[in-house]
Each structure stands twice: as C-alpha cells, then as structure tokens.
Design a protein around this motif. Structure first.
Motif, PDB file in Angstrom:
ATOM      1  N   ARG A  85       0.834  -1.191   0.000  1.00 42.15           N
ATOM      2  CA  ARG A  85       0.000   0.000   0.000  1.00 42.15           C
ATOM      3  C   ARG A  85       0.877   1.253   0.000  1.00 42.15           C
ATOM      4  N   ALA A  86       1.954   1.186   0.726  1.00 42.73           N
ATOM      5  CA  ALA A  86       2.856   2.348   0.732  1.00 42.73           C
ATOM      6  C   ALA A  86       3.532   2.525  -0.632  1.00 42.73           C
ATOM      7  N   SER A  87       3.969   1.455  -1.245  1.00 47.97           N
ATOM      8  CA  SER A  87       4.622   1.513  -2.562  1.00 47.97           C
ATOM      9  C   SER A  87       3.627   1.948  -3.631  1.00 47.97           C
ATOM     10  N   ALA A  88       2.419   1.492  -3.549  1.00 44.25           N
ATOM     11  CA  ALA A  88       1.396   1.825  -4.548  1.00 44.25           C
ATOM     12  C   ALA A  88       1.102   3.320  -4.571  1.00 44.25           C
TER      13      ALA A  88
ATOM     14  N   GLU B 164       4.078   4.700  -6.724  1.00 44.41           N
ATOM     15  CA  GLU B 164       4.405   4.198  -8.046  1.00 44.41           C
ATOM     16  C   GLU B 164       3.176   3.956  -8.920  1.00 44.41           C
ATOM     17  N   PHE B 165       2.050   3.723  -8.334  1.00 43.45           N
ATOM     18  CA  PHE B 165       0.873   3.425  -9.173  1.00 43.45           C
ATOM     19  C   PHE B 165       0.396   4.706  -9.864  1.00 43.45           C
ATOM     20  N   SER B 166      -0.207   4.440 -11.042  1.00 45.52           N
ATOM     21  CA  SER B 166      -0.833   5.554 -11.770  1.00 45.52           C
ATOM     22  C   SER B 166      -2.106   5.943 -11.069  1.00 45.52           C
ATOM     23  N   PRO B 167      -2.616   7.090 -11.387  1.00 40.85           N
ATOM     24  CA  PRO B 167      -3.873   7.506 -10.734  1.00 40.85           C
ATOM     25  C   PRO B 167      -4.994   6.509 -10.952  1.00 40.85           C
ATOM     26  N   GLU B 168      -5.012   5.965 -12.179  1.00 44.56           N
ATOM     27  CA  GLU B 168      -6.084   5.002 -12.423  1.00 44.56           C
ATOM     28  C   GLU B 168      -5.875   3.741 -11.596  1.00 44.56           C
ATOM     29  N   THR B 169      -4.621   3.317 -11.557  1.00 44.56           N
ATOM     30  CA  THR B 169      -4.351   2.093 -10.764  1.00 44.56           C
ATOM     31  C   THR B 169      -4.638   2.346  -9.292  1.00 44.56           C
ATOM     32  N   LYS B 170      -4.269   3.536  -8.834  1.00 45.59           N
ATOM     33  CA  LYS B 170      -4.555   3.866  -7.443  1.00 45.59           C
ATOM     34  C   LYS B 170      -6.057   3.867  -7.190  1.00 45.59           C
ATOM     35  N   LYS B 171      -6.766   4.409  -8.195  1.00 46.24           N
ATOM     36  CA  LYS B 171      -8.231   4.477  -8.032  1.00 46.24           C
ATOM     37  C   LYS B 171      -8.828   3.085  -7.981  1.00 46.24           C
ATOM     38  N   GLU B 172      -8.363   2.147  -8.822  1.00 46.97           N
ATOM     39  CA  GLU B 172      -8.884   0.775  -8.836  1.00 46.97           C
ATOM     40  C   GLU B 172      -8.523   0.044  -7.534  1.00 46.97           C
ATOM     41  N   ALA B 173      -7.263   0.276  -7.071  1.00 47.83           N
ATOM     42  CA  ALA B 173      -6.862  -0.372  -5.808  1.00 47.83           C
ATOM     43  C   ALA B 173      -7.717   0.122  -4.639  1.00 47.83           C
ATOM     44  N   LYS B 174      -7.981   1.429  -4.632  1.00 50.46           N
ATOM     45  CA  LYS B 174      -8.801   2.011  -3.562  1.00 50.46           C
ATOM     46  C   LYS B 174     -10.193   1.418  -3.566  1.00 50.46           C
ATOM     47  N   LYS B 175     -10.712   1.298  -4.839  1.00 49.93           N
ATOM     48  CA  LYS B 175     -12.062   0.736  -4.967  1.00 49.93           C
ATOM     49  C   LYS B 175     -12.102  -0.712  -4.490  1.00 49.93           C
TER      50      LYS B 175
END
Length: 700
Positions: free
Chosen positions: A479-482, A485-496
């Motif tokens: 979660r800290a690495s994401a 490094e994650f893109s906004p979209e990837t962050k948004k999908e992970a959050k969801k």
C-alpha cells in the motif's frame, strides 16, 4: 394362763379329795379271794377273822385280777329299824356285786352286769340294809380292770342324788354333746372340711364312753350282753383316745410343725390299736391289756398337753382353747385314774369328774374349732388378698414385659429398618460409585480426546498470528509503494478494491477472530483440566489434595447450568493440603453446590440477589468448608430426612434422592462431619468438617 391352769388343778384335786367314806362305820373289814374259799360262800362262813386280809380303810384296792374277791364287813352298831341305812359301793366300774347275809343268804345283786334301769339301788350300787339280818355281811365283787371297792354307809342325813337328779345331769350332758354333734355335722357337710368329721367322731365316742360309764348305753342297747357290759367302757375308751389323738395332731398342725412329734403320736395310736385288737380277739394277755391301757391313759394327757403347748408357742392361736380344754379333761382323767387306783376316794366328784370334764372339753374344742375356722377365713381372705396382689403384680409384670417386648420389637424394627436403609444406602452408593466410576472414565476419556486437538489449536494460534502479522506487513508495504508508483487510475482501482473488500474491517475482524480463538482455546484447556481434576479416575489412594482446586473445578463444570443472575462468592482462607480421595470430595462439592443452584434457580423471582457463598477455614486438626445459599431454606421435617436414601423434594423424574445420602456416607467414611443449618425462609448452610490426616492406608 399357767397360773389359771395350776389353780384349776389344785381346786379339782382338793374337791376330789373330799370323801364321804367313814371307816369308823365298820368294826371289821377283811377280804380274801375266790381261790382261797374254792368259790363257795359256805366255806367263807367258816373262815376265822385271822384268815382274812385286814384293811384299815373302807376303800379296798384289791388290784388287777379276773377272779372274784370276797369281803367281810362288820358294822359297828346294829341297824336301827327307824333309820334308812344304805350300803354303797361307789365305783361304777365294778362288774358284779353280790351281798350275802351272815348266814350266806344272797340279799342283793348289784354292778354293771346286774344293772336295772328302774332300780335306783342297782343304778347307784346301793343296798338298803335290813335290820333283821344282823351286823355281818359278805360281799362278792369282781371287775375286769382294777378291783377298787369303795364302801360307804349312807344314812338319811347324807345328801345324795336321786335317780331323777342323776338323769337330769346326764340329760344335760347328752344334750350338749348332741347339739355339738349336729352343729358340727352341718358344718362338715357344708364346708367339706375333714377336721369337722374328726371332731364329731371324737365327741361321738366321748358321749358313748360317758353313756357307758353312766349305765345308759348298757341299759338301752345291750341289756343282756354280758361281754359288752364288761368290755364296752374299755373299747370306747380306746376309740376315744385313737380319734382324740389323731384329731389333736390334725387340729394343731403338728405334722407341719414337727414331723417327729407327729410320728410319736402315730406310735401311740398304734399301741391303742393293739389294745383294741387285744380286747376284741383276746390274745391271751389277760389283765396286761388293762394295765397297758391305764399306763397310756397316764401318758396320753402329758403328750396332748405337750403338743398343745408346743403349737401355742409356735404361734398357733387356736391351740389356746385346745390347751385349756385338754387341760380340764386331763385333770378329770387324772382324778378318775387316781380314784381307780384308790389314791383318791370314790365319791360323786371322782366318779363323774370325767363326765363333767368332757362337757367342758366338747364346748372348748368347739370354740377352738370355730376360732380355727375364723383364722382359716382370715387366712383365706389374706390368701385371696395375696393372690390378688400377686395377680396385680403379674398383670403389672405382664404389662411391663409387653412394654419391654414392644420396645424390643420397636428397637428390632428400627434396627431392621436401619439395616434396610444401610443396605439401600450401600446399594445406592455402589450404583453411584459405579456410575461415578463410569462417568469418571468417560470424563477422563473425553478430556484426553479433547486435549489433543485443543492443544493442536492452541499451539497453532501463535504461529497463525505471527504469519498474519507478516502478511499485514507485506500488505502495508504494497500500500505504501502503490501510493508512490501506481498511476492515478491504478490507485483508483486499488482504492475501490479495498472498499469493496472492506480491507480495514477484515483486518480488524481477523484480529478479533484470532483473539476469540485464543480465548476459546484457553477456556477449553481450563475445562479439560477441570474434568481431569474432578474425575481423578487414576487416583484410588488417599493423597494430599488442594481443596480449592476441587471447588474451582466443580464450579467450572457447573458454570453452564448456573443462571447468570446467581453470584458465586469465594471466601477462601489459607488451607493446608488435606488427605482425602479427591474424586469423592469433588463429588460432595458437586452435589451440595448443585442443590444450592437448584434451590436458588427455582426461586429467582422471589430472591433479589441470589448468592452462593463458599467459605473455607483451617482449624488445628481439621478444615471446615461452608457452602451457604440465601434460598428458601427447609422445614424441620424435611431437614430431618434429607440424608435418607431415596428421599427427595424434587418432582418425579428430576431427583433420585441419593445425592445427599451419598454425600453423607463419603464425609462419614472420611471421618468427618456434615452439618445442616437451615430455617424456612432463611436459606441453607452445609458445614463440612474434614480431618487433615486420615491415618488409614487405603479407603474402602
């Protein structure tokens, strides 16, 4: 009494000594025997005076002989024709008297054989001397017994009984005897007492003897029988003595008082029977039987007097009358005997003293018999009272024995009931022990089987928590690495995705589940430990046990059945290790605490704060455990029976009535005590006292 008897004796002898005989009426009195004159009166006429045996007394004692005696009498002066001079032979026992003139002419026949009822002369042995026959007379006499010939001259100035006066005297005598006879005959028939029969037999022979002595029996019954005229007096005298002695022995109770004295009396009776047979069958002993009779006539009075005094001294009251009556008769017999022996003169008193004595004797003996009957009545009354007393005592004894028997039956019944209860208790204990043994084995088996998987679970919880912690670290890293490094979209999908999975909640839930699993495993371990402590199946010997562990394990096992409203308060003191069978003591705790739980659970709506308090205290040689509840308590009649086998207050199907009975037996076998303190509406307290040391090798 003694002074009175002595005075009477002296008076009678003095009176008997007064004589009417006048020796100076005769200038010559001589006698000879029939043998000397060859039985011919003519030979006697030729005798010189020197050939006669001279006598200085007009009372001739000629002795015992069956031969005739001849007497020569010479009057001092001739008979005055104007006076009545009577020649009297005043011995009524002379059988034959013949009076001859100086020329040998028979003038008169007198004596018992020649008795004529209407002839006053023959009745009194009297002969009126005629004036024309001179002054010399020859008299022929004989007697079967002692030949005593008292000779008197009686003139008109002497006072003598007439024939009618004599008849009146004997009429009074026979009237008294007959009255006594009839009266006592009636008593004999009505009472059936044989003593009356002996009495009437005695007075019959006494009356018969006196009738013979007076000449009445001879005249009426055998006027022509010379044998009975000669011997009847002696025969009746023998019978009087036989019956009189036996009557005396019976009346005075001599056989009971002294058997030896009684045997002496029977011996005397035997002698009299011999004399009687000698008279009847003539054994050829001649005058010996007369002498023997007279000897015993002297012995018998002393014997009767002696047994009377003996009986009186023994406290027999009727002997007083008997002694007095026999004394009078004995005195009369002695006087009669002395006159017969020519010691006392022959006169009216000596001739009829025996008749007078027998009158008083019959009366006094009747009084004595009446007194004896009164005593017998009193004795019977006393005997009846004694029998009633004995009956009452027997009745009381029977009642007492019945009471004792009932008490023994009750005790025996109680013993049998106690034996039955003990048997039932033993049976129930055996059943309970078997059940508890099976339950212990089952519990131990379950505890063993649960222990392995629960250990597996318990041992895996710690590694599981560690692994999950490691996983959580990885997730946190991701979660800290994401975020970098994650893109906004990837962050948004992970959050969801986290929101859809409720990752934070899951992580909290995992933590809570792990904590719950850990707590459950710990509690399961405690339960298994409690089961193992409670059962103690592997411990059959007495060991030192911590009682607090047993109480705690019992509470753990009962925890599921204890309503949440009931509080358990542990008030533990410091207890030493106690020698006992842990499984048995845990069974005690289980039953008592379980009963307290039920008592409170059934009354939760009535008790604001239901509490079970367990207190433990140490004493010098024992420990005390008190289990108290504030429930409804017990009435007295229930408290008295709670330890009886099969007694229960629970509904049918909910209680066996064996729990407290088994508890009591366990505590008793541990040498302890179990006390119940309860009061209706005030709760119940069970107080257990156990010794710290049992001092026995093994519990049976």
């Amino acid at each position: 009494m003694k002074k009175t008897l002595l005075f009477l004796t002296f008076t009678l002898i003095v009176a008997a000594s007064c004589t009417q005989n006048k020796k100076d009426d005769f200038s010559f009195i001589g006698w000879t025997t029939s043998e000397e004159i060859n039985g011919d009166v003519n030979n006697l006429l030729n005798f010189n005076d020197s050939q006669f045996n001279l006598s200085n007394s007009s009372d001739l004692a000629l002795g015992y002989s069956e031969q005739d005696f001849w007497i020569k009498l010479v009057l001092n002066k001739p008979v005055n024709p104007n006076e009545e001079v009577i020649l009297e032979f005043s011995n009524p026992m002379l059988n034959e008297i013949q009076i001859y003139s100086s020329e040998g002419t028979l003038l008169k026949d007198l004596g018992r054989i020649n008795f004529e009822w209407n002839d006053r002369a023959t009745f009194f042995n009297q002969f009126k001397l005629p004036s024309h026959v001179g002054q010399t007379f020859y008299v022929k006499v004989n007697s079967f017994g002692n030949n005593n010939v008292p000779i008197n001259l009686v003139d008109s100035t002497d006072e003598n009984w007439t024939l009618d006066e004599r008849n009146v005297f004997f009429g009074i005598y026979f009237g008294i005897i007959l009255a006594m006879f009839i009266y006592n005959m009636f008593l004999w028939v009505s009472t059936k007492e044989n003593i009356y029969g002996l009495y009437i037999s005695y007075i019959f022979f006494v009356g018969l003897t006196q009738g013979i002595l007076g000449g009445y029996v001879d005249s009426y019954f055998f006027p022509d029988n010379d044998y009975l005229k000669k011997y009847s007096f002696y025969l009746s005298t023998v019978m009087v003595n036989i019956v009189g002695i036996y009557y005396s022995l019976r009346f005075l109770n001599i056989k009971k008082m002294s058997p030896n004295i009684f045997k002496v009396g029977l011996t005397i009776i035997g002698v009299y029977f011999f004399i009687l047979l000698a008279f009847l069958f003539d054994f050829g002993i001649g005058q010996l039987k007369i002498r023997l009779l007279q000897i015993f006539l002297g012995i018998v009075p002393s014997y009767l007097l002696g047994i009377s005094l003996y009986s009186l001294r023994k406290g027999y009251r009727p002997a007083k009358f008997f002694l007095f009556s026999w004394f009078l008769l004995i005195c009369s017999m002695v006087i009669f005997l002395l006159s017969d022996l020519n010691i006392l003169p022959h006169n009216f008193l000596t001739n009829y003293i025996f008749t007078i004595g027998s009158i008083f004797e019959a009366l006094l003996l009747s009084f004595a018999l009446a007194d004896k009957i009164n005593i017998l009545k009193k004795e019977k009354e006393a005997e009846q009272i004694e029998k009633l007393r004995v009956l009452r005592e027997n009745e009381d004894l029977i009642k007492e024995q019945n009471t004792k028997l009932e008490e023994k039956v009750r005790i025996r019944t109680d013993e049998l009931e106690q034996a039955v209860r003990n048997l039932q208790n033993t049976q129930s204990q055996l059943v309970s022990q078997e059940k508890m043994a099976s339950l212990g084995q089952l519990t131990a088996g379950i505890a063993h089987e649960i222990n392995n998987p629960i250990n597996f679970v318990s041992s895996n919880i710690a590694p599981l928590k560690r692994d999950i912690k490691d996983i959580m670290e990885v997730i946190e890293f991701y979660r800290a690495s994401a975020s970098k490094e994650f893109s906004p979209e990837t962050k948004k999908e992970a959050k969801k995705l986290e929101e859809d999975l409720e990752l934070d909640y899951v992580l909290d839930e995992v933590e809570q589940l792990l904590k719950g699993m850990e707590d459950g495993a710990k509690r399961t371990v405690e339960i298994v430990k409690g089961l193992r402590l409670f059962s103690r199946v592997d411990e059959q010997d007495i060991k030192k046990v911590d009682l607090h562990d047993g109480i705690n394990s019992t509470i753990i096992l009962l925890n599921s059945s204890i309503p949440g409203k009931i509080r358990i308060v542990r008030d533990y003191g410091e207890l030493p290790m106690v020698e006992c069978l842990a499984g048995k003591i845990n069974q005690v705790f289980m039953n008592i605490i379980n009963n307290a739980v039920h008592a409170l659970a059934d009354n939760l709506d009535k008790i604001a704060d239901p509490v079970i308090t367990i207190r433990t205290r140490a004493l010098p040689d024992q420990v005390k455990i008190e289990i108290e509840d504030n429930g409804p308590g017990m009435p007295e009649h229930v408290r008295q029976r709670i330890f009886e086998p099969f007694f229960t207050t629970k509904p049918v199907g909910k209680g066996t009535g064996l729990g407290l009975s088994i508890v009591y037996s366990i505590i008793e076998n541990h040498k302890g005590t179990l006390e119940v303190v309860t009061e209706e509406g005030q709760g119940t307290s069970f107080i257990i006292s156990l010794p710290i040391y049992q001092n026995i090798p093994k519990y049976d």
